[in-house]
Enzyme design. Structure first.
Site, PDB file in Angstrom:
ATOM      1  N   ASP A   1      -7.943   0.843  -4.324  1.00 27.15           N
ATOM      2  CA  ASP A   1      -8.497   0.191  -5.272  1.00 27.15           C
ATOM      3  C   ASP A   1      -9.987   1.130  -5.643  1.00 27.15           C
ATOM      4  OD1 ASP A   1      -6.937  -1.924  -5.217  1.00 27.15           O
ATOM      5  OD2 ASP A   1      -8.071  -2.950  -3.872  1.00 27.15           O
TER       6      ASP A   1
ATOM      7  N   ASN B   1      -3.576   0.981 -11.937  1.00 26.26           N
ATOM      8  CA  ASN B   1      -3.419  -0.394 -11.381  1.00 26.26           C
ATOM      9  C   ASN B   1      -4.333  -1.200 -11.871  1.00 26.26           C
ATOM     10  OD1 ASN B   1      -2.737  -2.322  -9.243  1.00 26.26           O
ATOM     11  ND2 ASN B   1      -4.404  -1.506  -7.933  1.00 26.26           N
TER      12      ASN B   1
ATOM     13  N   ILE C   1       0.780  -1.162  -0.025  1.00 25.42           N
ATOM     14  CA  ILE C   1      -0.058   0.034   0.070  1.00 25.42           C
ATOM     15  C   ILE C   1       0.838   1.289   0.041  1.00 25.42           C
ATOM     16  CG2 ILE C   1      -1.704   1.236   1.464  1.00 25.42           C
ATOM     17  CD1 ILE C   1      -2.834  -1.457   2.132  1.00 25.42           C
TER      18      ILE C   1
ATOM     19  N   HIS D   1      -6.907  -4.497 -10.994  1.00 22.27           N
ATOM     20  CA  HIS D   1      -7.515  -5.171  -9.748  1.00 22.27           C
ATOM     21  C   HIS D   1      -8.308  -6.416 -10.066  1.00 22.27           C
ATOM     22  CE1 HIS D   1      -8.638  -5.620  -5.705  1.00 22.27           C
ATOM     23  NE2 HIS D   1      -9.992  -5.691  -6.190  1.00 22.27           N
TER      24      HIS D   1
ATOM     25  N   SER E   1     -10.324  -4.791 -13.299  1.00 24.77           N
ATOM     26  CA  SER E   1     -10.609  -3.371 -13.704  1.00 24.77           C
ATOM     27  C   SER E   1      -9.282  -2.861 -13.611  1.00 24.77           C
ATOM     28  CB  SER E   1     -11.309  -2.762 -12.570  1.00 24.77           C
ATOM     29  OG  SER E   1     -12.568  -3.465 -12.193  1.00 24.77           O
TER      30      SER E   1
HETATM   31  C1  GRF Z   1      -3.279  -9.648 -10.865  1.00 26.14           C
HETATM   32  O1  GRF Z   1      -4.146 -10.553 -10.492  1.00 26.14           O
HETATM   33  C2  GRF Z   1      -3.642  -8.220 -10.592  1.00 26.14           C
HETATM   34  O2  GRF Z   1      -4.952  -8.170 -10.781  1.00 26.14           O
HETATM   35  C3  GRF Z   1      -3.376  -8.261  -9.164  1.00 26.14           C
HETATM   36  O3  GRF Z   1      -2.258  -8.893  -8.841  1.00 26.14           O
HETATM   37  C4  GRF Z   1      -2.066  -9.847  -9.737  1.00 26.14           C
HETATM   38  C5  GRF Z   1      -0.656  -9.798 -10.460  1.00 26.14           C
HETATM   39  O4  GRF Z   1      -0.302 -10.908 -11.279  1.00 26.14           O
HETATM   40  N1  GRF Z   1      -3.223  -6.888  -8.737  1.00 26.14           N
HETATM   41  P1  GRF Z   1       0.862 -10.854 -12.094  1.00 26.14           P
HETATM   42  O5  GRF Z   1       1.920 -10.927 -11.185  1.00 26.14           O
HETATM   43  O6  GRF Z   1       0.868  -9.802 -13.063  1.00 26.14           O
HETATM   44  O7  GRF Z   1       0.849 -12.306 -12.613  1.00 26.14           O
END
Ligand code: GRF
Length: 221
Positions: free
Chosen positions: A154, A116, A101, A118, A145
């Site tokens: 988020d 970001n 965070i 999510h 998203s």
């Molecule tokens: C993804 O699912 C993203 O939505 C979340 O963390 C995960 C990261 O996956 N924030 P990766 O490291 O890109 O494979």
């Protein structure tokens, strides 16, 4: 004459990761395919063992590790992280599975130029363990998203969402696989719009092609 038009210059970006880096890989691959006009100047991880660091090295992208464990508090960590990011002079900062965070000073420093991704259809299910929570609630749809980062976790303005139908037989593993597949499509797309100067944020509102985006762009599997 070419070369003086800012839209032909690849947008300098920095990508922050903590782990596997599959979104990083999607951004690397899309860039390499000539579909994403960015220059990935650096990849920064807070974890020295993040697999994504190997992906970056393989692609010849400079990396830095800012290990949160060696800083006495969050402010010190944020300060070191900001210094590392700024050393690459990015126009856009991409959080791709970055699991720390960030404090308000750092977020304000990158206001309107930090994104970001999510794994939920925000504003539903901010925070962790989204797949399990979606299953527990019996939701019919789920997804991912891409949003601009603001000081609320988020909760920044959402640019694009990808969604899938949730079936009774689904579990955390297959939802994760299907949602990540969406992520690898929608994240490069949002970055591309920004790099092409088609996407910007003004007073906390998203503008796409000079029009306010009242609801996120939808992408369905
Ligand atoms: C993804 O699912 C993203 O939505 C979340 O963390 C995960 C990261 O996956 N924030 P990766 O490291 O890109 O494979």
């Amino acid at each position: 004459m070419t070369g003086n038009n800012p839209s032909t210059i690849p947008l300098p970006i920095v990508i922050l990761i903590s782990g596997y880096g599959s979104n990083l890989q999607a951004i690397i691959d899309t860039t390499r395919d000539g579909e994403l006009p960015v220059e990935i100047r650096g990849v920064i991880s807070n974890r020295p063992d993040a697999y994504g660091l190997l992906r970056a090295k393989k692609a010849g992208i400079p990396t830095k590790i800012i290990n949160h464990k060696i800083y006495s508090d969050r402010r010190e960590f944020d300060r070191a992280l900001q210094e590392a990011i700024d050393s690459y002079h990015p126009s856009l900062v991409i959080l791709a599975g970055f699991m720390r965070i960030l404090g308000p000073d750092l977020i304000n420093h990158y206001q309107d130029r930090m994104m970001n991704i999510h794994p939920s259809l925000l504003p539903a299910y901010p925070g962790l363990h989204t797949h399990q929570r979606v299953l527990d609630a019996g939701e019919k749809r789920h997804g991912a998203s891409v949003h601009f980062v603001t000081n609320e976790l988020d909760s920044g303005p959402v640019i694009i969402q990808g969604s899938i139908a949730v079936s009774p037989g689904d579990n955390v593993e297959n939802l994760n696989t299907r949602v990540q597949k969406l992520e690898h499509h929608i994240y490069p797309l949002a970055i591309k719009w920004f790099a092409e100067r088609r996407l910007e944020i003004k007073e906390n509102k998203i503008m796409l092609d000079n029009k306010p985006l009242t609801t996120p762009v939808e992408y369905n599997e």
